[in-house]
Motif scaffolding. Structure first.
Motif, PDB file in Angstrom:
ATOM      1  N   PHE A 112       0.886  -1.164   0.000  1.00 35.38           N
ATOM      2  CA  PHE A 112       0.000   0.000   0.000  1.00 35.38           C
ATOM      3  C   PHE A 112       0.923   1.213   0.000  1.00 35.38           C
ATOM      4  CE2 PHE A 112      -4.471  -1.183   0.959  1.00 35.38           C
ATOM      5  CZ  PHE A 112      -4.317  -2.553   1.071  1.00 35.38           C
ATOM      6  N   LYS A 149      -5.578  -1.769  -7.212  1.00 35.18           N
ATOM      7  CA  LYS A 149      -6.517  -0.644  -7.341  1.00 35.18           C
ATOM      8  C   LYS A 149      -5.906   0.614  -6.744  1.00 35.18           C
ATOM      9  CE  LYS A 149      -9.057  -2.365  -3.501  1.00 35.18           C
ATOM     10  NZ  LYS A 149     -10.155  -2.699  -2.765  1.00 35.18           N
ATOM     11  N   MET A 202      -2.404   0.510  -4.518  1.00 33.84           N
ATOM     12  CA  MET A 202      -2.293  -0.847  -3.964  1.00 33.84           C
ATOM     13  C   MET A 202      -1.790  -1.782  -5.062  1.00 33.84           C
ATOM     14  SD  MET A 202      -5.446  -2.912  -2.335  1.00 33.84           S
ATOM     15  CE  MET A 202      -5.346  -4.640  -1.953  1.00 33.84           C
ATOM     16  N   ASP A 212      -9.596  -8.350  -6.905  1.00 38.69           N
ATOM     17  CA  ASP A 212      -9.104  -7.835  -5.630  1.00 38.69           C
ATOM     18  C   ASP A 212      -8.434  -8.970  -4.851  1.00 38.69           C
ATOM     19  OD1 ASP A 212      -8.605  -6.051  -3.641  1.00 38.69           O
ATOM     20  OD2 ASP A 212     -10.668  -5.387  -3.397  1.00 38.69           O
ATOM     21  N   ILE A 213      -7.738  -8.601  -3.796  1.00 40.24           N
ATOM     22  CA  ILE A 213      -7.089  -9.609  -2.948  1.00 40.24           C
ATOM     23  C   ILE A 213      -7.491  -9.379  -1.494  1.00 40.24           C
ATOM     24  CG2 ILE A 213      -5.126 -10.159  -4.427  1.00 40.24           C
ATOM     25  CD1 ILE A 213      -3.452  -8.135  -2.913  1.00 40.24           C
ATOM     26  N   TRP A 214      -7.590 -10.465  -0.757  1.00 45.37           N
ATOM     27  CA  TRP A 214      -7.984 -10.377   0.645  1.00 45.37           C
ATOM     28  C   TRP A 214      -7.105 -11.311   1.474  1.00 45.37           C
ATOM     29  CZ3 TRP A 214     -11.247 -11.139  -3.482  1.00 45.37           C
ATOM     30  CH2 TRP A 214     -12.115 -10.089  -3.779  1.00 45.37           C
ATOM     31  N   VAL A 228      -2.845  -8.611   3.355  1.00 46.63           N
ATOM     32  CA  VAL A 228      -3.384  -7.366   2.798  1.00 46.63           C
ATOM     33  C   VAL A 228      -3.699  -6.390   3.932  1.00 46.63           C
ATOM     34  CG1 VAL A 228      -5.147  -6.365   1.290  1.00 46.63           C
ATOM     35  CG2 VAL A 228      -4.404  -8.724   0.925  1.00 46.63           C
ATOM     36  N   ASN A 229      -4.386  -6.902   4.957  1.00 51.02           N
ATOM     37  CA  ASN A 229      -4.728  -6.035   6.105  1.00 51.02           C
ATOM     38  C   ASN A 229      -3.467  -5.453   6.739  1.00 51.02           C
ATOM     39  OD1 ASN A 229      -7.349  -6.767   5.685  1.00 51.02           O
ATOM     40  ND2 ASN A 229      -7.386  -8.350   7.271  1.00 51.02           N
ATOM     41  N   SER A 262      -1.756  -2.793   4.697  1.00 55.50           N
ATOM     42  CA  SER A 262      -2.491  -1.531   4.840  1.00 55.50           C
ATOM     43  C   SER A 262      -2.139  -0.858   6.171  1.00 55.50           C
ATOM     44  CB  SER A 262      -3.989  -1.815   4.748  1.00 55.50           C
ATOM     45  OG  SER A 262      -4.721  -0.701   5.139  1.00 55.50           O
ATOM     46  N   ARG A 263      -2.068  -1.690   7.235  1.00 53.01           N
ATOM     47  CA  ARG A 263      -1.718  -1.139   8.556  1.00 53.01           C
ATOM     48  C   ARG A 263      -0.285  -0.585   8.565  1.00 53.01           C
ATOM     49  NH1 ARG A 263      -6.276  -0.961  10.531  1.00 53.01           N
ATOM     50  NH2 ARG A 263      -7.445  -2.785  11.187  1.00 53.01           N
ATOM     51  N   LYS A 278      -4.809  -3.418  15.337  1.00 57.76           N
ATOM     52  CA  LYS A 278      -6.147  -3.977  15.563  1.00 57.76           C
ATOM     53  C   LYS A 278      -6.186  -5.437  15.088  1.00 57.76           C
ATOM     54  CE  LYS A 278     -10.737  -2.740  14.052  1.00 57.76           C
ATOM     55  NZ  LYS A 278     -11.414  -1.817  13.165  1.00 57.76           N
TER      56      LYS A 278
HETATM   57  N1  LIG Z   1      -8.826  -5.666  -0.578  1.00 56.79           N
HETATM   58  C1  LIG Z   1      -8.573  -4.550   0.082  1.00 56.79           C
HETATM   59  N2  LIG Z   1      -8.534  -3.388  -0.558  1.00 56.79           N
HETATM   60  C2  LIG Z   1      -8.273  -2.223   0.093  1.00 56.79           C
HETATM   61  N3  LIG Z   1      -8.042  -2.137   1.406  1.00 56.79           N
HETATM   62  C3  LIG Z   1      -8.075  -3.281   2.097  1.00 56.79           C
HETATM   63  C4  LIG Z   1      -8.331  -4.544   1.490  1.00 56.79           C
HETATM   64  N4  LIG Z   1      -8.314  -5.507   2.434  1.00 56.79           N
HETATM   65  C5  LIG Z   1      -8.048  -4.855   3.585  1.00 56.79           C
HETATM   66  N5  LIG Z   1      -7.898  -3.547   3.402  1.00 56.79           N
HETATM   67  C6  LIG Z   1      -7.607  -2.505   4.385  1.00 56.79           C
HETATM   68  O1  LIG Z   1      -6.830  -3.060   5.380  1.00 56.79           O
HETATM   69  C7  LIG Z   1      -7.134  -2.442   6.615  1.00 56.79           C
HETATM   70  C8  LIG Z   1      -7.203  -3.486   7.671  1.00 56.79           C
HETATM   71  O2  LIG Z   1      -8.329  -4.258   7.513  1.00 56.79           O
HETATM   72  P1  LIG Z   1      -8.990  -5.033   8.718  1.00 56.79           P
HETATM   73  O3  LIG Z   1     -10.043  -5.924   8.162  1.00 56.79           O
HETATM   74  O4  LIG Z   1      -7.903  -5.657   9.515  1.00 56.79           O
HETATM   75  O5  LIG Z   1      -9.614  -3.948   9.668  1.00 56.79           O
HETATM   76  P2  LIG Z   1     -10.786  -2.927   9.577  1.00 56.79           P
HETATM   77  O6  LIG Z   1     -11.655  -3.122  10.738  1.00 56.79           O
HETATM   78  O7  LIG Z   1     -11.458  -2.985   8.250  1.00 56.79           O
HETATM   79  O8  LIG Z   1      -9.930  -1.642   9.731  1.00 56.79           O
HETATM   80  P3  LIG Z   1     -10.324  -0.127   9.828  1.00 56.79           P
HETATM   81  O9  LIG Z   1     -11.402   0.004  10.836  1.00 56.79           O
HETATM   82  O10 LIG Z   1      -9.042   0.538  10.238  1.00 56.79           O
HETATM   83  O11 LIG Z   1     -10.712   0.299   8.423  1.00 56.79           O
HETATM   84  C9  LIG Z   1      -8.454  -1.683   6.438  1.00 56.79           C
HETATM   85  O12 LIG Z   1      -8.194  -0.309   6.500  1.00 56.79           O
HETATM   86  C10 LIG Z   1      -8.908  -2.056   5.053  1.00 56.79           C
HETATM   87  O13 LIG Z   1      -9.422  -0.955   4.348  1.00 56.79           O
END
Ligand SMILES: Nc1ncnc2c1ncn2[C@@H]1O[C@H](COP(=O)(O)OP(=O)(O)OP(=O)(O)O)[C@@H](O)[C@H]1O
Length: 325
Positions: free
Chosen positions: A129, A173, A180, A252-254, A258-259, A262-263, A299
Motif C-alpha cells: 500500500f 486498485k 495498492m 481484488d485480494i484479501w 493485505v490487512n 495496509s496497517r 487492531k
Molecule cells: N482488498 C482490500 N482493498 C483495500 N483495502 C483493504 C483490502 N483488504 C483490507 N484492506 C484494508 O486493510 C485495513 C485493515 O483491515 P482489517 O479488516 O484488519 O480492519 P478494519 O476493521 O477494516 O480496519 P479499519 O477500521 O481501520 O478500516 C483496512 O483499513 C482495510 O481498508
C-alpha cells in the motif's frame, strides 16, 4: 450491361442458326419426319432451338446470380469477421486493463460459464500500500488542476508496471490516493513448495518497485515544483484473489497480508517503507538493510507488533548489505 451483351450474343447466334435453317438447309427439313403434326418442321425446329437458347440463357443468368450472391455473402462474412476481430481486440484491451492478463484470458474464453466464480489461492504474495501524502499547495489547486496532477503521479506509477523488471507486479486498485499493488499473483505455487523454499523474489521485486516509485515521484515533483511524498507499507503472506461483481468486475485480494500491509502504510512515516519483523527478516535475507522502528498496536493482533523501516539513502535507493542468504 454485361447481361445484355450476353443476351445479344445468344440472339445473334440463334438468328444465324435460324437463318441457316430456313435458307440453307430448308430442303433437308422439308423431307424430315416430324412428330409435330400440322406444324411446319422448319418452324418447329426454329421454335425448339429458340426455347433451348432461352433456357441456356436463363441457366446462365441463374449461375451468374448465384455467383454474385456467393461473392456478396463472402464479402459480408469477411467484413463481419474483420469487425468481430476488431471488437475482440478492443475487448481484450479493455479486459486487460481491468483484470490481470492471466485472469482476462480466462474471461475471454468463450466456453467459460458466465456465472462461475473466479478465485485463486496464493501462499506467497508480497502486498504493498503506497499512499501519496499531498502538500498544502497541491490541496489548494483548483479541482481540475489537482486531478491532472494526481493523474500524472498515478499514470507514472502505472507506466512503471509496464517495465520489463516489473511485469510480475499487479496493480490492484487505487483507494483514494493509496496505490495498492501486489507481486506473486502470477506464480501458482503450492503451499508445500512455499514452506520448503521460502521465495523472496516477489518481495524483492516489490521493494524495487517501491524504490522506483519514490524516484519517479521525486522526478515529477522536481518538474512540477511540488513536494508530494510517499508512505509505503509492505507485507507478505497468503492471500485469496478473485473477481467480484457482474458489472464493472473488480479483481481484488484479501487476507491478513493485505490487512497488515495496509496497517504498515497507515501507521508508517512519509518517505519510508514500513514492514513487520517477519518481512524485515526476509528483506535482510535478500541483502537489503532494515532498521528497527518501534512497537505498534495493531487492531486484531494480540500484543504489540515490532515494525521496521527498509533502509533507504537520501536518493531513495535501497541500502544493500551485499549479504544474501
Ligand atoms: N482488498 C482490500 N482493498 C483495500 N483495502 C483493504 C483490502 N483488504 C483490507 N484492506 C484494508 O486493510 C485495513 C485493515 O483491515 P482489517 O479488516 O484488519 O480492519 P478494519 O476493521 O477494516 O480496519 P479499519 O477500521 O481501520 O478500516 C483496512 O483499513 C482495510 O481498508
Amino acid at each position: 450491361m454485361f447481361i445484355w451483351i450476353k443476351f445479344m450474343y445468344f440472339l445473334i447466334l440463334w438468328s444465324f442458326y435460324v437463318y441457316s435453317t430456313i435458307k440453307l438447309s430448308h430442303l433437308q427439313y422439308m423431307e424430315d419426319e416430324t412428330i409435330n403434326y400440322r406444324v411446319d418442321p422448319i418452324l418447329a425446329h426454329v421454335f425448339v432451338t429458340g426455347v433451348l437458347t432461352l433456357a441456356l440463357h436463363l441457366m446462365d443468368r441463374q449461375t451468374d446470380y448465384m455467383n454474385r450472391l456467393d461473392f456478396l455473402m463472402n464479402r459480408k462474412v469477411r467484413t463481419e469477421q474483420e469487425e468481430a476481430n476488431v471488437l475482440k481486440h478492443i475487448n481484450e484491451k479493455l479486459l486487460n486493463n481491468i483484470l490481470p492478463e492471466h485472469v482476462a484470458n480466462i474471461y475471454l474464453d468463450v466456453n467459460r460459464e458466465m456465472h462461475d466464480l473466479y478465485y485463486e489461492e496464493h501462499y506467497d504474495v508480497a502486498v504493498m500500500f503506497a499512499s501519496l501524502i499531498l502538500d498544502k499547495e497541491l490541496l489548494n489547486l483548483p479541482d481540475k488542476k489537482f486531478l491532472a496532477m494526481m493523474n500524472e503521479y498515478i499514470s507514472c506509477f502505472d507506466t512503471l508496471t509496464k517495465g520489463k523488471e516489473f511485469t510480475s507486479i499487479e496493480k490492484i486498485k487505487l483507494a483514494k490516493w493509496t496505490y495498492m499493488a501486489a507481486c506473486g499473483l502470477k506464480d501458482k505455487k503450492g503451499k508445500e513448495l512455499i514452506e520448503k523454499h521460502v521465495t523472496s523474489s516477489s518481495l524483492l521485486t516489490l521493494l524495487n518497485f517501491a524504490e522506483a516509485m519514490f524516484k519517479t515521484l521525486e522526478n515529477v515533483n522536481k518538474m512540477r515544483c511540488q513536494s508530494t511524498q510517499l508512505r509505503v507499507g509492505i507485507c507478505t503472506g497468503p492471500v485469496i484473489a478473485g473477481v467480484v461483481g457482474s458489472r464493472k468486475p473488480l479483481y481484488d485480494i484479501w487476507g491478513d497480508a493485505v490487512n497488515m500491509a495496509s496497517r504498515m502504510d497507515s501507521t508508517g512515516l512519509v518517505g519510508h517503507i514500513q514492514v513487520m519483523e517477519k518481512t524485515a527478516e526476509l528483506i535482510r535475507r535478500c541483502g537489503i538493510e532494515c532498521m528497527y522502528r518501534e512497537e505498534i498496536i495493531v487492531k486484531g493482533v494480540n500484543g504489540k507488533v515490532r515494525t521496521y523501516f527498509v533502509k533507504m539513502d537520501h536518493t531513495h535507493s535501497l541500502v544493500r548489505s551485499g549479504i544474501m542468504e
